[in-house]
Write a protein that holds these residues in place. Structure first.
Motif, PDB file in Angstrom:
ATOM      1  N   VAL A 212     -13.177  25.509 -43.581  1.00 31.75           N
ATOM      2  CA  VAL A 212     -14.443  25.113 -42.696  1.00 31.75           C
ATOM      3  C   VAL A 212     -15.297  26.327 -42.616  1.00 31.75           C
ATOM      4  CG1 VAL A 212     -15.415  24.115 -40.891  1.00 31.75           C
ATOM      5  CG2 VAL A 212     -13.235  23.232 -41.352  1.00 31.75           C
ATOM      6  N   GLU A 213     -16.495  26.382 -43.308  1.00 33.42           N
ATOM      7  CA  GLU A 213     -17.326  27.461 -43.211  1.00 33.42           C
ATOM      8  C   GLU A 213     -17.573  27.748 -41.747  1.00 33.42           C
ATOM      9  OE1 GLU A 213     -18.022  24.804 -44.729  1.00 33.42           O
ATOM     10  OE2 GLU A 213     -18.200  25.365 -46.802  1.00 33.42           O
ATOM     11  N   PRO A 214     -17.629  29.134 -41.541  1.00 30.89           N
ATOM     12  CA  PRO A 214     -17.808  29.531 -39.787  1.00 30.89           C
ATOM     13  C   PRO A 214     -18.885  29.022 -39.290  1.00 30.89           C
ATOM     14  CG  PRO A 214     -17.130  31.446 -41.384  1.00 30.89           C
ATOM     15  CD  PRO A 214     -17.211  30.269 -42.351  1.00 30.89           C
ATOM     16  N   GLU A 215     -20.036  28.869 -39.803  1.00 29.70           N
ATOM     17  CA  GLU A 215     -21.398  28.448 -39.695  1.00 29.70           C
ATOM     18  C   GLU A 215     -21.107  26.996 -38.933  1.00 29.70           C
ATOM     19  OE1 GLU A 215     -21.640  31.549 -41.907  1.00 29.70           O
ATOM     20  OE2 GLU A 215     -21.035  29.359 -42.612  1.00 29.70           O
ATOM     21  N   ARG A 216     -20.148  26.223 -39.253  1.00 34.03           N
ATOM     22  CA  ARG A 216     -20.360  24.880 -38.998  1.00 34.03           C
ATOM     23  C   ARG A 216     -19.169  24.824 -37.615  1.00 34.03           C
ATOM     24  NH1 ARG A 216     -17.831  21.664 -43.606  1.00 34.03           N
ATOM     25  NH2 ARG A 216     -18.453  19.803 -42.501  1.00 34.03           N
ATOM     26  N   ILE A 217     -18.886  25.809 -37.037  1.00 36.70           N
ATOM     27  CA  ILE A 217     -17.760  25.591 -35.854  1.00 36.70           C
ATOM     28  C   ILE A 217     -18.514  26.237 -34.690  1.00 36.70           C
ATOM     29  CG2 ILE A 217     -15.696  26.511 -34.886  1.00 36.70           C
ATOM     30  CD1 ILE A 217     -14.825  26.986 -38.220  1.00 36.70           C
ATOM     31  N   PHE A 218     -18.438  25.465 -33.560  1.00 34.75           N
ATOM     32  CA  PHE A 218     -19.316  25.871 -32.309  1.00 34.75           C
ATOM     33  C   PHE A 218     -18.445  27.112 -32.012  1.00 34.75           C
ATOM     34  CE2 PHE A 218     -19.520  25.515 -27.623  1.00 34.75           C
ATOM     35  CZ  PHE A 218     -20.660  26.069 -27.446  1.00 34.75           C
ATOM     36  N   THR A 219     -19.288  28.341 -31.601  1.00 30.80           N
ATOM     37  CA  THR A 219     -18.413  29.414 -31.186  1.00 30.80           C
ATOM     38  C   THR A 219     -19.305  30.162 -29.894  1.00 30.80           C
ATOM     39  OG1 THR A 219     -17.999  29.980 -33.533  1.00 30.80           O
ATOM     40  CG2 THR A 219     -18.134  31.944 -32.032  1.00 30.80           C
ATOM     41  N   TYR A 220     -18.553  30.240 -28.816  1.00 24.48           N
ATOM     42  CA  TYR A 220     -19.576  30.857 -27.841  1.00 24.48           C
ATOM     43  C   TYR A 220     -18.465  31.801 -26.874  1.00 24.48           C
ATOM     44  CZ  TYR A 220     -23.390  30.330 -24.407  1.00 24.48           C
ATOM     45  OH  TYR A 220     -24.321  30.506 -23.782  1.00 24.48           O
ATOM     46  N   GLY A 221     -19.028  32.689 -26.355  1.00 22.40           N
ATOM     47  CA  GLY A 221     -18.086  33.786 -25.869  1.00 22.40           C
ATOM     48  C   GLY A 221     -18.342  33.842 -24.349  1.00 22.40           C
ATOM     49  N   ILE A 222     -18.096  35.057 -24.041  1.00 22.09           N
ATOM     50  CA  ILE A 222     -17.968  35.229 -22.447  1.00 22.09           C
ATOM     51  C   ILE A 222     -19.157  36.137 -21.859  1.00 22.09           C
ATOM     52  CG2 ILE A 222     -15.476  34.945 -22.211  1.00 22.09           C
ATOM     53  CD1 ILE A 222     -15.305  38.105 -22.230  1.00 22.09           C
ATOM     54  N   THR A 223     -20.168  36.460 -22.991  1.00 24.34           N
ATOM     55  CA  THR A 223     -21.220  37.546 -22.475  1.00 24.34           C
ATOM     56  C   THR A 223     -21.969  36.939 -21.170  1.00 24.34           C
ATOM     57  OG1 THR A 223     -21.417  37.965 -24.815  1.00 24.34           O
ATOM     58  CG2 THR A 223     -23.363  38.234 -23.344  1.00 24.34           C
ATOM     59  N   HIS A 224     -22.183  35.655 -21.097  1.00 29.45           N
ATOM     60  CA  HIS A 224     -23.021  35.055 -19.977  1.00 29.45           C
ATOM     61  C   HIS A 224     -22.081  34.884 -18.646  1.00 29.45           C
ATOM     62  CE1 HIS A 224     -26.198  35.478 -22.648  1.00 29.45           C
ATOM     63  NE2 HIS A 224     -25.627  34.825 -23.482  1.00 29.45           N
ATOM     64  N   MET A 225     -20.836  35.188 -18.810  1.00 32.20           N
ATOM     65  CA  MET A 225     -20.193  34.759 -17.307  1.00 32.20           C
ATOM     66  C   MET A 225     -20.229  35.686 -16.483  1.00 32.20           C
ATOM     67  SD  MET A 225     -15.843  35.329 -17.180  1.00 32.20           S
ATOM     68  CE  MET A 225     -15.817  36.925 -17.323  1.00 32.20           C
ATOM     69  N   THR A 226     -20.577  35.151 -15.234  1.00 35.44           N
ATOM     70  CA  THR A 226     -21.102  35.830 -13.944  1.00 35.44           C
ATOM     71  C   THR A 226     -19.974  35.758 -12.834  1.00 35.44           C
ATOM     72  OG1 THR A 226     -22.152  33.963 -12.955  1.00 35.44           O
ATOM     73  CG2 THR A 226     -23.423  35.126 -14.541  1.00 35.44           C
ATOM     74  N   ASP A 227     -20.036  36.485 -11.910  1.00 35.50           N
ATOM     75  CA  ASP A 227     -19.138  36.356 -10.638  1.00 35.50           C
ATOM     76  C   ASP A 227     -19.018  35.025 -10.150  1.00 35.50           C
ATOM     77  OD1 ASP A 227     -18.899  39.114 -10.940  1.00 35.50           O
ATOM     78  OD2 ASP A 227     -20.136  39.548  -9.257  1.00 35.50           O
ATOM     79  N   ALA A 228     -20.224  34.167 -10.230  1.00 42.80           N
ATOM     80  CA  ALA A 228     -20.102  32.816  -9.819  1.00 42.80           C
ATOM     81  C   ALA A 228     -19.182  31.991 -10.629  1.00 42.80           C
ATOM     82  CB  ALA A 228     -21.332  32.092  -9.856  1.00 42.80           C
ATOM     83  N   ASP A 229     -19.153  32.294 -11.854  1.00 44.63           N
ATOM     84  CA  ASP A 229     -18.091  31.657 -12.720  1.00 44.63           C
ATOM     85  C   ASP A 229     -16.617  32.057 -12.336  1.00 44.63           C
ATOM     86  OD1 ASP A 229     -20.083  30.381 -14.137  1.00 44.63           O
ATOM     87  OD2 ASP A 229     -20.408  32.490 -15.126  1.00 44.63           O
ATOM     88  N   ILE A 230     -16.474  33.427 -12.156  1.00 46.07           N
ATOM     89  CA  ILE A 230     -15.122  33.880 -11.656  1.00 46.07           C
ATOM     90  C   ILE A 230     -14.634  33.189 -10.610  1.00 46.07           C
ATOM     91  CG2 ILE A 230     -13.900  35.916 -11.328  1.00 46.07           C
ATOM     92  CD1 ILE A 230     -15.848  37.429 -13.090  1.00 46.07           C
ATOM     93  N   ARG A 231     -15.599  33.196  -9.505  1.00 46.99           N
ATOM     94  CA  ARG A 231     -15.161  32.592  -8.200  1.00 46.99           C
ATOM     95  C   ARG A 231     -14.713  31.073  -8.471  1.00 46.99           C
ATOM     96  NH1 ARG A 231     -19.584  35.032  -6.043  1.00 46.99           N
ATOM     97  NH2 ARG A 231     -20.975  33.071  -6.053  1.00 46.99           N
ATOM     98  N   PHE A 232     -15.451  30.401  -9.349  1.00 47.40           N
ATOM     99  CA  PHE A 232     -15.165  28.919  -9.494  1.00 47.40           C
ATOM    100  C   PHE A 232     -13.771  28.843 -10.167  1.00 47.40           C
ATOM    101  CE2 PHE A 232     -14.613  25.423 -12.374  1.00 47.40           C
ATOM    102  CZ  PHE A 232     -15.099  24.338 -11.506  1.00 47.40           C
ATOM    103  N   ALA A 233     -13.438  29.858 -11.172  1.00 42.56           N
ATOM    104  CA  ALA A 233     -11.931  29.742 -11.768  1.00 42.56           C
ATOM    105  C   ALA A 233     -11.046  30.107 -10.608  1.00 42.56           C
ATOM    106  CB  ALA A 233     -12.008  30.634 -12.682  1.00 42.56           C
TER     107      ALA A 233
END
Lengths: 398, 398
Positions: A212-233
């Motif tokens: 499968v060509e890389p472009e077709r695969i949804f890819t999202y990282g942790i760049t926009h993770m904030t302290d609020a997200d960490i608290r949630f986890a």
């Protein structure tokens, strides 16, 4: 053509190349030596390892009559492609670790290997020292494969571990990772999931026989993770891990994604920490297998490179058996699944087109939703998600 | 002699044999079928799988001209030895899972394979579905091996998990394991460490190239573990795991033991639970690898058996490369290490000949010591330790 002695033409002399040089000195039983090394900066390297012959002329190495195997360990994917194809066309077997190049060019490289009857091995390209490709090829290939997923990038896992284990601040963890040399010069490769994506494309081909060509695969990282997200986890007693995911559905579709996931304590991957990679492989009969090892670093990766070199000595080549399977699964993004989304503006929610919303939280400093979205929609709006600094993670109900 | 089609002569039709039969039906790509099955109780089995041909005559299967591979999956180690050697002498390749037979007879079986130029594969014999032997042979064999250790027995791990995770009483956990069919008819094989011992002998040969007779290795299980011991582990925030341990010392000695160990939370093995097996493999360059998978059960083990069958189709055989290494380590029991010992009578302490005592606790209902003992001494007094119902566990300072 079982070779008594391997004479290596090496491209690149970074951490892994240097690791290989050191390892070969320690293991005379490997019957392999580096004959010539091609580097970009001749000045810099020729002083380092006095007994090695350096050049900056690629053709010189490829045409060196003493060389009977090429090891390609450079960063530049385009240049790597040129070297690998030129070597295969000369019927010189190749060992490479270049995941980006492989993820882009695997179909043609498989064809070229076959045409030239010459082996190309690349276990070091996915999960460093973990023999995951070799095991998918040789050991799990007779069972009915269900899924392959895991932590495929050591740098982002190191950062997440420092946050969740050692209570380090997000910014500090990033700084430490940079200090220790765990981040690529372009850190988005690690943090935005691209590195994991390339590895997922390679593993998927070996696990399910489908490219499968890389472009077709949804890819999202942790760049926009904030302290609020960490608290949630933390509140949910989970940890974020950046997961590459390949799964065959019961109706024969192949679902692929790279994104953060909220992992609960009872999962193997929960305890895979620091710069380690961990892959969970599931088959109908053997059940669940979990492989863990160092995913990066000169020494672990050079050990994987040497395993491939040694395999070529015994005439080993990938058979890509799964590709010849009668019922190959079909790649699809059309699946609904449960996610956690931390957003900033109410219009963000319209963008995501939730199928259902299970949980919603709004306060003066943070807003989140737990709901069901479609993977194809996420793929369509990937750029907008990033622009709006939305953080999104899979949140399975387990 | 790459075989287009594998015609199996199967010995034994228990959980694994039946699992193999079911798996082959699901995977036509394996190009393998069971031609004839030899069982002890012909009456019982012939009704189960109508399309199979059963016999109770071993020679009939061995001499069946249609059979081109023998799969040996019976309990009896002596009978298994007869079958495996008879098959190899007929130049019929063999796949077996009989760890006891292998641990006893590996040197002669290696010799016989070579003489007959016929493959004997047995990855299912150690850690069920985990491809540990194959990886030691093919992937980790070029690095400098440091240690192989782990949970090699699923039943005892299941019991320990129920106690430490679910707070179950020792007796109840034992009963549950028996109910679920996780214990062998003779439970001392699992609980006293003998099963782990056989696997350790096999793994040691592939990891270090050295065969050590089972009798020379100190082996002690969890039979004498009491609630006082469990309390001690909890206080120290550790868990008992039954560990098979093989390690090369810097001075070139090979230390082997099977015994409980107090595992701290930061170790991979701490989270290896239930009937899973987990092996940690360490090499100088690749670092630490951790492999986890189901260690028992008909389906997982039959998947490992099919991987071996398929490997034989591609002319694969174990090379035992490590055995030809220039500096093989020498087996030794002469090492001091830190242990926890719960004893009953003060004379027990004299028996153990502590080199040093770090901690000592005596109350009306329990007595324990943390101290340094010699492994060779433990080996000498193994019988007495068991008679006196002393519980002993390695207690590394980490």
């Amino acid at each position: 053509m079982t070779k008594q002695h391997i004479n290596i033409g090496l491209f690149g002399f970074g951490n892994v190349g240097r690791g290989l040089y050191e390892l070969l000195k320690r293991v005379p039983e490997a019957n392999a030596e580096i004959v010539e090394v091609c580097v970009r900066n001749l000045e810099k390297h020729s002083k380092e390892a006095g007994d090695l012959k350096f050049t900056d002329n690629a053709t010189e190495v490829l045409d060196n009559p003493d060389v009977n195997l090429i090891v390609e360990l450079i960063d530049d994917a385009d240049a790597a492609y040129e070297i690998v194809t030129a070597a295969l066309r000369r019927r010189l077997p190749v060992v490479t670790g270049n995941k980006k190049m492989l993820a882009r060019h695997l179909p043609e490289l498989i064809k070229l290997q076959k045409e030239m009857d010459t082996a190309l091995l690349y276990d070091a390209s996915a999960c460093g020292s973990i023999p995951v490709i070799r095991n998918l090829e040789e050991y799990y290939d007779n069972d009915l494969q269900i899924s392959v997923k895991g932590i495929l990038n050591g740098s982002s896992n190191f950062i997440l571990s420092k946050i969740f284990n050692d209570g380090m601040e997000h910014e500090d963890a990033l700084l430490l990772a940079r200090e220790l040399g765990f981040l690529e010069s372009d850190p988005t490769l690690d943090l935005d999931g691209w590195d994991s994506l390339f590895k997922l494309v390679i593993l998927t081909l070996h696990a399910f026989g489908v490219y499968v060509e890389p472009e077709r695969i949804f890819t999202y990282g942790i760049t926009h993770m904030t302290d609020a997200d960490i608290r949630f986890a933390r509140e949910k007693e989970r940890r974020f891990k950046l997961i590459g995911h390949a799964e065959k559905t019961p109706d024969g579709r192949l679902i692929l994604a790279v994104m953060p996931q909220l992992i609960s304590r009872n999962k193997f991957i929960y305890s895979c920490e620091d710069e380690f990679n961990g892959v969970v492989i599931k088959g109908l009969f053997y059940g669940k297998q979990f492989l863990v090892g160092r995913g990066a670093g000169g020494h672990p990766t050079s050990s994987a490179v040497l395993s491939d070199i040694s395999a070529i000595r015994y005439d080993y080549f990938y058979r890509y058996k799964r590709m010849h399977s009668a019922d190959l699964p079909h790649f699809s993004n059309d699946i609904f699944f449960r996610v956690y989304v931390r957003y900033n503006d109410e219009s963000d929610l319209d963008l995501l087109r939730f199928d259902e919303i299970y949980e919603r939280y709004v306060s003066s400093d943070t807003k989140y939703v737990v709901g069901r979205v479609n993977l194809a929609r996420l793929h369509d709006i990937r750029e907008q998600l990033a622009e709006r600094k939305i953080f999104i993670a899979a949140y399975p109900n387990d």
